[in-house]
Design an enzyme around this catalytic site. Structure first.
Site, short mmCIF file in Angstrom:
data_model
loop_
_atom_site.label_atom_id
_atom_site.label_comp_id
_atom_site.label_asym_id
_atom_site.label_seq_id
_atom_site.Cartn_x
_atom_site.Cartn_y
_atom_site.Cartn_z
N GLY A 199 -2.72 42.96 25.11
CA GLY A 199 -2.01 42.41 26.25
C GLY A 199 -1.45 43.54 27.09
O GLY A 199 -1.50 44.71 26.70
N LEU A 200 -0.92 43.20 28.23
CA LEU A 200 -0.35 44.18 29.14
C LEU A 200 0.84 44.91 28.51
O LEU A 200 1.46 44.40 27.57
CB LEU A 200 0.13 43.50 30.42
CG LEU A 200 -0.95 42.95 31.36
CD1 LEU A 200 -0.30 42.10 32.44
CD2 LEU A 200 -1.76 44.08 31.97
N SER A 201 1.17 46.06 29.04
CA SER A 201 2.39 46.75 28.66
C SER A 201 3.57 45.84 28.96
O SER A 201 3.65 45.26 30.04
CB SER A 201 2.52 48.05 29.47
OG SER A 201 3.70 48.73 29.13
N GLY A 202 4.44 45.64 27.99
CA GLY A 202 5.59 44.76 28.18
C GLY A 202 5.34 43.31 27.80
O GLY A 202 6.24 42.48 27.90
N SER A 260 -5.33 48.01 24.78
CA SER A 260 -6.79 47.85 24.67
C SER A 260 -7.33 47.01 25.82
O SER A 260 -7.75 45.88 25.62
CB SER A 260 -7.19 47.31 23.31
OG SER A 260 -6.45 46.20 22.89
N GLY A 284 4.84 42.21 24.81
CA GLY A 284 5.48 41.91 23.53
C GLY A 284 4.67 42.28 22.30
O GLY A 284 5.01 41.88 21.19
N LYS A 285 3.61 43.06 22.47
CA LYS A 285 2.75 43.41 21.34
C LYS A 285 3.52 44.09 20.21
O LYS A 285 3.40 43.71 19.04
CB LYS A 285 1.61 44.33 21.79
CG LYS A 285 0.67 43.71 22.80
CD LYS A 285 -0.36 44.69 23.31
CE LYS A 285 0.23 45.92 23.97
NZ LYS A 285 1.04 45.65 25.17
N SER A 286 4.29 45.10 20.54
CA SER A 286 5.04 45.84 19.52
C SER A 286 6.12 44.97 18.89
O SER A 286 6.28 44.95 17.66
CB SER A 286 5.66 47.11 20.12
OG SER A 286 4.65 48.01 20.51
#
Length: 187
Positions: free
Chosen positions: A21-24, A95, A26-28
């Site tokens: 997903g995009l930066s921000g 990615s 919520g992946k992390s």
């Protein structure tokens, strides 16, 4: 020692859970919460986060198209090895290119389950979060080739999970993901 023996010893199958997903988006945050939930259930996990990977395994890479592809390839190969050993490997990376993610899937699925988790969040949501100020710098032209601004993000075509990061909390998204993973890794 066979894969079946390693997985039996651990009490569950290994797998690669690929958060994109995009930066921000919520992946992390979500992958950290998922790891905590899985560990509380006795599941062996390891989290490969894009930011941390760039400081070690991929520190020699930049953000060109070729370097981004190589970054994803390396993380995919490490994830595959870890999953083969019986670890549920959580990979949290932007990615941005579908072909790179699909190549990792094809490689991993030869040895272990691959679960693509798309953190779906609007650009507006991601820019509103922007904890590192990256979107602001990209909009000001201080960062070139920033995914979502002047470099594309190709949404997954058929992810196993689509998580609505615009509306749901990290805890809700983590529980949804964890419930799915637990079914995938059953022996």
């Amino acid at each position: 020692v066979s894969q079946a023996e390693r997985w039996k010893l651990g009490g569950h199958r290994g797998a690669v859970i690929w958060f994109t997903g995009l930066s921000g988006a919520g992946k992390s945050s979500v992958s950290n919460a998922v790891e905590s939930l899985l560990n509380s259930k006795g599941i062996r996990t390891y989290l490969l986060d894009g930011d941390n990977i760039r400081h070690g395994l991929c520190q020699d890479l930049g953000f060109s198209l070729q370097d981004r592809a190589e970054n994803i390839r390396r993380v995919g190969q490490v994830s595959k090895l870890m999953a083969d050993s019986g670890v549920v490997t959580l990979a949290a990376l932007i990615s941005p290119y579908r072909a790179d993610r699909d190549a990792v899937r094809a490689s991993v699925e030869r040895v272990a389950p691959f679960v693509e988790v798309y953190l779906q969040a609007s650009l507006e949501t991601c820019e509103g979060r922007d904890p590192k100020g990256l979107y602001k710098m990209a909009r000001e032209g201080k960062i070139k080739g920033f995914t979502g601004i002047d470099d594309p993000y190709e949404e997954p075509m058929s992810p196993e999970l689509i998580l609505d990061s615009n509306q749901k909390t990290v805890e809700e998204l983590a529980k949804e993901t964890c419930d799915y993973i637990l079914n995938v890794i059953k022996l």
